[in-house]
Write an enzyme that holds these catalytic residues in place. Structure first.
Site, PDB file in Angstrom:
ATOM      1  N   GLY A   1     -14.776 -30.065 -14.444  1.00 46.48           N
ATOM      2  CA  GLY A   1     -15.815 -30.412 -15.415  1.00 46.48           C
ATOM      3  C   GLY A   1     -16.367 -29.202 -16.150  1.00 46.48           C
ATOM      4  O   GLY A   1     -16.641 -29.265 -17.358  1.00 46.48           O
TER       5      GLY A   1
ATOM      6  N   ASN B   1     -27.019 -35.151 -13.083  1.00 48.62           N
ATOM      7  CA  ASN B   1     -26.540 -34.863 -11.728  1.00 48.62           C
ATOM      8  C   ASN B   1     -27.662 -34.677 -10.713  1.00 48.62           C
ATOM      9  O   ASN B   1     -27.469 -34.866  -9.528  1.00 48.62           O
ATOM     10  CB  ASN B   1     -25.644 -33.626 -11.743  1.00 48.62           C
ATOM     11  CG  ASN B   1     -26.244 -32.479 -12.529  1.00 48.62           C
ATOM     12  OD1 ASN B   1     -26.547 -32.618 -13.712  1.00 48.62           O
ATOM     13  ND2 ASN B   1     -26.440 -31.353 -11.875  1.00 48.62           N
TER      14      ASN B   1
ATOM     15  N   CYS C   1     -28.004 -24.517  -6.766  1.00 49.08           N
ATOM     16  CA  CYS C   1     -28.626 -23.198  -6.660  1.00 49.08           C
ATOM     17  C   CYS C   1     -30.099 -23.256  -6.275  1.00 49.08           C
ATOM     18  O   CYS C   1     -30.641 -22.274  -5.789  1.00 49.08           O
ATOM     19  CB  CYS C   1     -28.459 -22.411  -7.940  1.00 49.08           C
ATOM     20  SG  CYS C   1     -28.317 -23.407  -9.393  1.00 49.08           S
TER      21      CYS C   1
HETATM   22  C1  LIG Z   1     -23.030 -33.386 -14.910  1.00 47.68           C
HETATM   23  C2  LIG Z   1     -22.029 -32.377 -14.466  1.00 47.68           C
HETATM   24  N1  LIG Z   1     -21.339 -31.680 -15.384  1.00 47.68           N
HETATM   25  C3  LIG Z   1     -20.430 -30.769 -15.037  1.00 47.68           C
HETATM   26  C4  LIG Z   1     -20.168 -30.471 -13.721  1.00 47.68           C
HETATM   27  C5  LIG Z   1     -19.175 -29.388 -13.396  1.00 47.68           C
HETATM   28  O1  LIG Z   1     -18.080 -29.856 -12.709  1.00 47.68           O
HETATM   29  P1  LIG Z   1     -17.141 -28.897 -11.827  1.00 47.68           P
HETATM   30  O2  LIG Z   1     -18.034 -28.275 -10.787  1.00 47.68           O
HETATM   31  O3  LIG Z   1     -16.134 -29.835 -11.270  1.00 47.68           O
HETATM   32  O4  LIG Z   1     -16.544 -27.898 -12.723  1.00 47.68           O
HETATM   33  C6  LIG Z   1     -20.847 -31.169 -12.727  1.00 47.68           C
HETATM   34  C7  LIG Z   1     -20.615 -30.861 -11.303  1.00 47.68           C
HETATM   35  O5  LIG Z   1     -21.501 -30.648 -10.535  1.00 47.68           O
HETATM   36  C8  LIG Z   1     -21.815 -32.134 -13.105  1.00 47.68           C
HETATM   37  O6  LIG Z   1     -22.506 -32.812 -12.206  1.00 47.68           O
END
Ligand SMILES: Cc1ncc(COP(=O)(O)O)c(C=O)c1O
Length: 384
Positions: free
Chosen positions: A72, A147, A332
């Site tokens: 992501g 998230n 974090c």
């Molecule tokens: C909303 C959101 N975007 C992006 C990411 C990044 O994904 P990754 O850690 O698989 O690169 C996360 C992962 O925690 C996420 O929750």
């Protein structure tokens, strides 16, 4: 030995068994490089194409609009930097909100951006967001589901408004493009991802949050958008993401997305019940607990809770000692490096932020596990 209770599905999901099996052939029998010309490679190339088509049809895209990436964070970086670096630096203006993941906010470093406020329910302040869009704004960033607090954003409402802005611009002969990027990394299990009902121009989906493999993501890029690659090389992924494809991973990603979207309605129902049950029972025993973010516009698996006067690191340690795995608002903030920017935009002060834990449920979560979690949380308070 006490049963382990995993309540951190927003951080990572276990690989689904069907996904695991679908990936197996690509480690050994079908290890071939999809770019080679012999028959075995062509077969792998076709399998990869099928995975791309599966994802495309689930979201209503054309397969050539799907770019496979390593996770992501990479997908978000490619979308944002890849789009913005096509413009003269002085011609960029981005509107984004405090809700976004660090992989979005940090990717915007060095570009001209403005942050829209959040309302106290953890949803973007749409009026503020719209008021920040000026004649030069070329990108609006709005995640689908957050998230940390699990709030679901009114993406379609915003993209409809943006459509109107585009029309008004054309009338004024302002040809600056205005597009919307949506981080849907946390949305795959529970939300409708169809582009016709979201109206976004780019969107990221993440394998590691949908019972698929880690370091896999699909980035939808609307046909015709100009994107500069971050990684140059052999020209894979239509030139946007070079490197020999992670065939097992991307095939797993497609199976995972298909399965989780098929389970969506039944999982929503089951988890909504558990979410209600947990919140009600916990509040009965610890009435001081505060739910951060809207209850209504929220992923069914998320509970972000503040325990006034408590310290989240100690709580998480105590939970951990009893086999319960939960997290602080974001990875974090547990270790005090920096407080959650989302909770702080919601108006929580540092003390409140450090009294907050995030519980995220998933396919293996049961009522018994939640009962145990409540027992341990109540016990913890008694022991203070
Ligand atoms: C909303 C959101 N975007 C992006 C990411 C990044 O994904 P990754 O850690 O698989 O690169 C996360 C992962 O925690 C996420 O929750």
């Amino acid at each position: 030995v006490d049963q382990l209770v995993y309540l951190d599905y927003a951080a990572a999901t276990p690989l689904d068994e069907e996904v695991f099996l679908a990936m197996q052939p690509y480690w050994q029998e079908k290890f071939f490089n999809p770019s080679s010309i012999y028959q075995s490679s062509v077969e792998v190339k076709n399998d990869l194409l099928q995975a791309r088509q599966t994802i495309a049809s689930l979201i209503g895209a054309h397969y050539q609009e799907i770019i496979f990436c390593a996770g992501g964070s990479e997908a978000n970086n490619l979308a944002l930097k890849g789009y913005l670096s096509n413009f003269e630096p002085s011609k960029n203006h981005v509107v984004v909100s405090y809700l976004e993941h660090d992989s979005v906010l940090k990717a915007l470093n060095g570009f001209d951006y403005q942050l829209a406020d959040l309302k106290s329910d953890g949803l973007i302040d749409i009026d503020h967001c719209l008021s920040l869009i000026n004649d030069q704004t070329n990108l609006v960033v709005l995640m689908l589901a957050n998230n940390e607090i699990g709030t679901i954003q009114p993406v379609k409402y915003l993209t409809d408004k943006i459509k109107q802005i585009r029309l008004e611009r054309l009338k004024k002969k302002n040809f600056q493009p205005l597009i919307v990027f949506c981080d849907a990394c946390q949305a795959g299990n529970y939300l409708d991802l169809h582009l016709s009902r979201l109206g976004v121009d780019m969107m990221s989906l993440n394998g590691s949050k949908i019972y698929g493999p880690k370091q896999t993501a699909a980035l939808y890029i609307r046909h015709g958008l100009k994107i500069k690659p971050l990684i140059d090389g052999g020209g894979q992924e239509y030139g946007l993401r070079s490197g020999t494809e992670n065939t097992a991973g991307f095939i797993g990603l497609a199976v995972a997305l298909k399965k989780t979207q098929a389970l969506k309605n039944s999982e929503i129902k089951r988890l909504k019940n558990l979410q209600n049950y947990f919140l009600k029972n916990l509040s009965n025993q610890l009435p001081e607990v505060i739910l951060n973010g809207s209850f209504k516009n929220r992923l069914p698996n998320n509970l972000n809770l503040s325990f006034p006067g408590q310290d989240n690191e100690r709580m998480l340690f105590y939970l951990g000692k009893h086999g319960i795995m939960a997290s602080a608002g974001s990875a974090c903030s547990a270790s005090n490096h920096h407080a959650s920017h989302v909770l702080s935009a919601l108006g929580l002060n540092d003390h409140q932020i450090h009294s907050t834990i995030r519980i995220t449920m998933g396919r293996q979560t049961t009522k018994d596990q939640l009962d145990k979690t409540i027992r341990v949380l109540v016990d913890y308070k008694k022991k203070l």
